[in-house]
Motif scaffolding. Structure first.
Motif, short mmCIF file in Angstrom:
data_model
loop_
_atom_site.label_atom_id
_atom_site.label_comp_id
_atom_site.label_asym_id
_atom_site.label_seq_id
_atom_site.Cartn_x
_atom_site.Cartn_y
_atom_site.Cartn_z
N CYS A 94 23.46 -15.72 32.77
CA CYS A 94 23.23 -16.46 31.52
C CYS A 94 24.56 -16.65 30.76
CB CYS A 94 22.22 -15.73 30.64
SG CYS A 94 20.56 -15.71 31.33
N THR A 95 25.45 -17.41 31.36
CA THR A 95 26.75 -17.70 30.78
C THR A 95 26.97 -19.21 30.81
OG1 THR A 95 27.91 -17.56 32.91
CG2 THR A 95 27.66 -15.50 31.67
N PRO A 96 27.91 -19.73 30.03
CA PRO A 96 28.16 -21.19 30.05
C PRO A 96 28.45 -21.74 31.43
CG PRO A 96 29.24 -20.21 28.16
CD PRO A 96 28.70 -19.07 28.97
N ASN A 98 31.54 -21.67 23.37
CA ASN A 98 30.31 -21.09 22.82
C ASN A 98 29.09 -21.91 23.24
OD1 ASN A 98 29.92 -23.29 20.79
ND2 ASN A 98 31.84 -22.46 19.97
N GLN A 99 27.92 -21.38 22.95
CA GLN A 99 26.68 -22.02 23.39
C GLN A 99 26.50 -23.42 22.81
OE1 GLN A 99 23.10 -19.96 22.28
NE2 GLN A 99 21.86 -21.00 23.81
N CYS A 127 28.76 -25.85 24.60
CA CYS A 127 28.23 -26.04 25.96
C CYS A 127 27.07 -27.04 25.96
CB CYS A 127 27.79 -24.69 26.52
SG CYS A 127 27.29 -24.74 28.25
#
Length: 310
Positions: free
Chosen positions: A56-58, A137-138, A141
């Motif tokens: 669960c990462t970019p 950051n989310q 992304c």
């Protein structure tokens, strides 16, 4: 030759990629197996990324979007091709043709910009590891992903709309296995020089801008990696980047070969073979490349096997 402006009532004819010789029946089997493998491997990659918390990462979110684009690409092209071949029909409605052009350009354009976003992600992770959570950051992304889809969609909508607005000759035989704007424009009974120039400019922008960004990102990454003192860190960085560069090379190499060659060097037969490569075979390579070269993906796969088969 009779002209007509009716693009809603008369079907186009797709001449296809294969005929019914023994050799081509073998190639059809290869295409069908590749399609099914591509579909299953990309869907599995998406599921694996969303099921495993370590992914669960970019970087892996962008990879899941790449797999989604590949799934939609093969579904846009291959089922119609397979259905026509098995049922011995070659027709496609103007609406179906327009939908193929729109989806194909949207997905290919979206993938161009998504690969550039993935290059930026690797640049931020390797060149600025301490600032990575801020630089990637989310929110950023999600914005880059949405932007990739939006830019591809705008280009797809313009190309599909303009292409179907032309009057076409009585003979509507498209020498291809799916509806592609350049192949369709060849049949138009009007001057399409301006539109072809517009398409060429769009291709240049959609290809060279992402490619330039990717090359700049990896140039900076290479400088940073060569300055690393740890051999293990250099090895890990090269392993991560080589996967992405392989995908970039396959994708952009075939696209540039199709769309940016001078007309005098173009061959319909060669174009169809290369189109088959990047619409059918490249999508199956992406999950294989990332899974073989990536320890996190292989670890998540082993965890999944242990969970469901023990």
């Amino acid at each position: 030759m009779e002209n007509t402006n009716d693009t809603t009532g008369v079907n186009f004819i797709l001449l296809g990629l294969l005929n019914y010789t023994q050799t081509h029946l073998f190639f059809f089997s290869v295409v069908l197996m590749t399609f099914l493998t591509s579909l299953m491997s990309n869907i599995f990659m998406i599921m694996l990324i969303h099921m495993d918390s370590r992914l669960c990462t970019p970087m892996y979110f962008l990879l899941s979007q790449l797999s989604l684009l590949d799934v939609m690409l093969v579904l846009t092209v291959v089922p119609k091709m397979v259905g026509n071949y098995l049922m011995h029909i070659r027709s496609i409605s103007p609406a179906g043709c327009g939908a193929q052009i729109f989806l194909f350009v949207t997905l290919e354009g979206g993938e161009c910009f998504l690969l550039a976003a993935m290059a930026y992600d690797r640049y931020a992770a390797i060149c600025h590891p301490l600032r990575y959570p801020v630089l990637m950051n989310q929110k950023l992304c999600l914005h880059m992903t949405a932007g990739s889809w939006l830019l591809g969609g705008v280009d797809g909508l313009m190309q599909a709309g303009v292409t179907l607005s032309f009057p076409y000759c009585h003979s509507r035989e498209i020498n291809h296995f799916f509806c592609e704007a350049p192949s369709l424009v060849r049949l138009a009974c009007t001057d399409t020089v301006i539109f072809e120039f517009f398409m060429y400019v769009c291709c240049v922008l959609m290809l060279l801008i992402p490619v330039s960004f990717i090359l700049a990102s990896y140039g900076l990454i290479l400088i940073t990696v060569l300055r690393m003192h740890s051999a293990e860190a250099r090895k890990k960085a090269f392993a991560t980047c080589s996967s992405h560069l392989a995908v970039v090379g396959f994708f952009f190499g075939t696209i540039i070969f199709i769309y940016m060659r001078p007309k005098s060097y173009r061959s319909v037969a060669h174009d169809k073979v290369v189109s088959a490569f990047y619409t059918i075979f490249t999508p199956v390579l992406n999950p294989l490349i990332y899974s073989v070269r990536n320890k996190e993906v292989k670890g998540a796969f082993r965890k999944w096997l242990e969970k469901y088969f023990q």
